[in-house]
Design an enzyme around this catalytic site. Structure first.
Site, short mmCIF file in Angstrom:
data_model
loop_
_atom_site.label_atom_id
_atom_site.label_comp_id
_atom_site.label_asym_id
_atom_site.label_seq_id
_atom_site.Cartn_x
_atom_site.Cartn_y
_atom_site.Cartn_z
N LYS A 1 6.18 1.63 12.68
CA LYS A 1 6.00 2.03 14.08
C LYS A 1 6.41 0.93 15.04
O LYS A 1 6.88 1.20 16.14
CB LYS A 1 4.58 2.54 14.34
CG LYS A 1 3.40 1.60 14.21
CD LYS A 1 3.08 1.05 12.85
CE LYS A 1 2.67 1.84 11.70
NZ LYS A 1 1.24 1.74 11.40
N LYS B 1 2.50 3.45 18.48
CA LYS B 1 2.51 4.89 18.15
C LYS B 1 2.58 5.74 19.41
O LYS B 1 3.28 6.76 19.44
CB LYS B 1 1.27 5.23 17.32
CG LYS B 1 1.30 4.61 15.93
CD LYS B 1 -0.06 4.68 15.27
CE LYS B 1 -0.02 4.17 13.84
NZ LYS B 1 -1.37 3.98 13.27
N GLY C 1 -3.75 4.98 4.96
CA GLY C 1 -4.05 5.00 3.53
C GLY C 1 -2.81 5.37 2.74
O GLY C 1 -1.88 6.01 3.26
N THR D 1 0.83 -1.21 0.00
CA THR D 1 0.00 0.00 0.00
C THR D 1 0.87 1.26 0.00
O THR D 1 0.70 2.14 -0.86
CB THR D 1 -0.91 0.00 1.26
OG1 THR D 1 -1.70 -1.19 1.24
CG2 THR D 1 -1.82 1.21 1.29
N ILE E 1 -0.56 13.09 9.00
CA ILE E 1 -0.47 14.23 9.92
C ILE E 1 0.99 14.49 10.26
O ILE E 1 1.68 13.58 10.71
CB ILE E 1 -1.22 13.95 11.25
CG1 ILE E 1 -2.67 13.56 11.01
CG2 ILE E 1 -1.14 15.14 12.18
CD1 ILE E 1 -3.42 13.17 12.29
N GLU F 1 -3.21 -3.15 9.22
CA GLU F 1 -1.89 -3.81 9.22
C GLU F 1 -2.02 -5.18 8.55
O GLU F 1 -3.13 -5.71 8.40
CB GLU F 1 -1.41 -3.99 10.66
CG GLU F 1 -1.12 -2.69 11.38
CD GLU F 1 -0.10 -1.82 10.66
OE1 GLU F 1 1.01 -2.28 10.40
OE2 GLU F 1 -0.45 -0.67 10.31
P1 NAP Z 1 1.68 -4.01 2.82
O1 NAP Z 1 0.66 -3.45 1.91
O2 NAP Z 1 1.43 -5.29 3.50
O3 NAP Z 1 3.07 -4.09 2.00
C1 NAP Z 1 4.20 -4.74 2.50
C2 NAP Z 1 5.23 -4.85 1.39
O4 NAP Z 1 6.42 -5.41 1.92
C3 NAP Z 1 4.80 -5.77 0.23
O5 NAP Z 1 5.19 -5.20 -0.97
C4 NAP Z 1 5.57 -7.07 0.48
O6 NAP Z 1 5.97 -7.73 -0.71
C5 NAP Z 1 6.80 -6.56 1.16
N1 NAP Z 1 7.35 -7.54 2.08
C6 NAP Z 1 6.77 -8.01 3.20
N2 NAP Z 1 7.60 -8.89 3.83
C7 NAP Z 1 8.71 -8.96 3.05
C8 NAP Z 1 9.92 -9.69 3.15
N3 NAP Z 1 10.16 -10.53 4.16
N4 NAP Z 1 10.85 -9.52 2.20
C9 NAP Z 1 10.62 -8.67 1.18
N5 NAP Z 1 9.50 -7.95 1.03
C10 NAP Z 1 8.55 -8.10 1.96
O7 NAP Z 1 2.02 -2.96 3.99
P2 NAP Z 1 1.71 -1.40 4.01
O8 NAP Z 1 0.29 -1.19 4.40
O9 NAP Z 1 2.25 -0.73 2.79
O10 NAP Z 1 2.56 -0.96 5.29
C11 NAP Z 1 3.95 -0.87 5.23
C12 NAP Z 1 4.47 -0.17 6.47
O11 NAP Z 1 3.90 1.12 6.57
C13 NAP Z 1 4.09 -0.87 7.80
O12 NAP Z 1 5.12 -0.64 8.73
C14 NAP Z 1 2.85 -0.13 8.24
O13 NAP Z 1 2.63 -0.17 9.63
C15 NAP Z 1 3.22 1.27 7.81
N6 NAP Z 1 2.10 2.18 7.59
C16 NAP Z 1 1.05 1.78 6.82
C17 NAP Z 1 -0.01 2.65 6.61
C18 NAP Z 1 -1.20 2.26 5.79
O14 NAP Z 1 -2.17 3.03 5.77
N7 NAP Z 1 -1.19 1.15 5.11
C19 NAP Z 1 0.03 3.93 7.19
C20 NAP Z 1 1.13 4.30 7.97
C21 NAP Z 1 2.17 3.42 8.17
P3 NAP Z 1 4.89 -8.36 -1.76
O15 NAP Z 1 4.18 -7.18 -2.34
O16 NAP Z 1 5.71 -9.08 -2.74
O17 NAP Z 1 3.98 -9.22 -0.94
N1 HSE Z 2 -2.97 0.24 10.41
C1 HSE Z 2 -2.65 1.59 10.73
C2 HSE Z 2 -3.92 2.33 11.09
C3 HSE Z 2 -1.99 2.24 9.55
O1 HSE Z 2 -5.02 1.82 10.81
O2 HSE Z 2 -3.83 3.41 11.67
C4 HSE Z 2 -1.50 3.63 9.84
O3 HSE Z 2 -0.43 3.62 10.71
#
Ligand code: NAP
Ligand code: HSE
Length: 432
Positions: A108, A208, A305, A16, A139, A193
């Site tokens: 986080k 957080k 997001g 994402t 934010i 997550e």
């Molecule tokens: P996600 O959609 O699950 O994406 C994770 C990515 O990491 C995927 O591309 C996956 O590869 C890759 N990956 C996972 N394990 C791996 C490994 N062992 N080796 C190599 N690649 C690996 O996660 P996300 O929602 O983008 O979140 C990523 C980070 O941002 C997390 O720390 C999350 O807490 C943080 N975050 C997310 C949001 C949100 O709204 N989503 C907001 C703030 C912070 P594949 O694509 O090949 O499966």
């Molecule tokens: N899973 C987290 C949330 C992503 O819903 O707030 C943003 O850190």
């Protein structure tokens, strides 16, 4: 340090957030870096499954499953980690730092558990660790604590910092949605997550809060110090009663200075409906901060997001690039952190909301009131509605005045033992 104008990015993760970063950096590169005379290229992207269809146009030759292609490539100056989780992300970050790369992360969990060690390692190696996206999605909040509030002594943070749970609670309160349906929507929107239990059980909000409280109080507050309760036990009845009593229910993260330490807790909380925090709905987050100079401050915006989070990640990248092109080290220089005890939950005091299913017969209320009296807890109000003739039970909602958590826990345990109380349906804290 010499100036650098042609910079390489290594991206760990293309989910994402990673997809947002991979789309926005090339799309806005000229606007962001052109005036600095700098160019930035994403050189390699680490993924788990290179064959997976991607929502962003990406040169497939950039994709790799070998971490060394990113972490050991001398042409990569900045590593952006958006994999998530503790392992293997922590090891990747440590290796990137050891190899002299600046790091931007949205992780986080790693920051909350290992932030102080990573920051120390980065300071020794003269590289930056930037983590704006780790709290509050889009934010600006980390930089606010690091810079804008630095002249303040912070007394309290109260925050809604998990978008997924706030989305679920808003749907349950406003539309009477079922928990599982609202969670599935939050997942489809990319808010949750990888394991949504991290959201609904409060772990993500704990991570957080650990990050924010550590920054605010210049302390080392770790996740295992923080009291945690998630949202699974909330039911539609609680939202109805709360609304009738003039409250919203939110998963609140609270950190405040207390005698000899700091209170730090995450739990579902009744908040008066006229408070700004009570009006933070859907995926939005709100962080209320009390500082001695600034007074009360409220930061509000999208907490999860792809695009809001990309906004924060890219801002960190821009900050690093601005330093590098000027020949100035972007290495972080946070004030030293002190150990600060977290007050045990038993010693915390609060008002409480208790919902009971009781036998619908004379004398029951008196038995319950006696248990409150036995533990010197004063009842503020009692509502009894919804007598059920079939089961011979009634529903009772008790609001208390302020009491200690230990007295309230003992009271609830004593009430649960009463034969006239078949069910203690909910027990929630109230924040005025
Ligand atoms: P996600 O959609 O699950 O994406 C994770 C990515 O990491 C995927 O591309 C996956 O590869 C890759 N990956 C996972 N394990 C791996 C490994 N062992 N080796 C190599 N690649 C690996 O996660 P996300 O929602 O983008 O979140 C990523 C980070 O941002 C997390 O720390 C999350 O807490 C943080 N975050 C997310 C949001 C949100 O709204 N989503 C907001 C703030 C912070 P594949 O694509 O090949 O499966
Ligand atoms: N899973 C987290 C949330 C992503 O819903 O707030 C943003 O850190």
């Amino acid at each position: 340090m010499g100036t650098r104008n042609r910079l390489g990015i290594g991206l760990l993760g293309l989910g994402t957030v990673g997809s947002g970063v991979a789309r926005i950096l090339p799309a806005k590169g000229e606007a962001l870096f052109g005036h600095l005379g700098a160019s930035l290229a994403i050189r390699r992207v680490l993924v788990r499954d290179p064959a997976k269809p991607r929502s962003v146009p990406i040169d497939r030759a950039c994709l790799t499953t070998n971490p060394a292609d990113v972490l050991d490539d001398p042409e990569i100056d900045i590593v952006v980690e958006v994999i998530g989780g503790e392992d293997p992300a922590l090891g990747f970050l440590q290796r990137a730092i050891a190899n002299g790369k600046h790091v931007v992360t949205a992780n986080k969990e790693v920051l909350a558990k290992h932030g102080p060690e990573l920051l120390r390692a980065a300071a020794e190696r003269g590289v930056a660790v930037k983590y704006e996206a780790s709290v509050g999605g889009g934010i600006p909040i980390i930089a606010v604590f690091q810079h804008d509030l630095s002249a303040n002594e912070i007394s309290q943070i109260r925050a809604i910092i998990n978008g997924t749970t706030n989305y679920i609670l808003t749907k349950m309160a406003g539309e009477g949605s079922e928990f599982s349906g609202a969670l599935a929507e939050a997942q489809a929107l990319g808010y949750a997550e990888a394991d949504p239990a991290d959201d609904v059980d409060g772990h993500d909000a704990v991570y957080k809060l650990a990050i924010l409280a550590s920054l605010a109080f210049h302390a080392e507050i770790r996740p295992h110090h923080i009291f945690r309760e998630g949202i699974r036990r909330l039911s539609a009845r609680d939202f109805e009663y709360a609304a009738n009593l003039g409250y919203a229910i939110k998963l609140l993260a609270i950190a405040r200075r207390a005698d000899g330490g700091v209170e730090a807790r995450v739990h579902p909380t009744l908040i008066p409906r006229d408070r700004l925090l009570a009006k933070v709905d859907g995926v939005f987050n709100g962080v209320e901060v009390d500082g001695d100079l600034v007074g009360r401050l409220m930061l509000y915006g999208r907490g999860a997001g792809a695009e809001p989070t990309t906004s924060a990640v890219v801002a960190d990248v821009v900050d690093v690039v601005q330093h590098l092109v000027r020949g100035v080290s972007p290495a972080s220089a946070e004030p030293p952190r002190q150990p600060l005890p977290v007050v045990p939950m038993d010693l915390v005091s609060s008002r409480y909301y208790l919902r009971l299913i009781v036998a619908d017969r004379p004398g029951v209320l008196a038995q319950i009131a006696r248990e409150f009296g036995n533990h010197t807890i004063s009842i503020a109000s009692v509502i009894q509605v919804a007598a059920n003739a079939d089961t011979g039970t009634a529903e009772l909602v008790v609001m208390t005045h302020r009491a200690s958590e230990s007295a309230m826990q003992k009271t609830v345990a004593a009430i649960a033992r009463l034969p006239v109380v078949p069910t203690v349906a909910s027990f929630l804290r109230v924040e005025d």
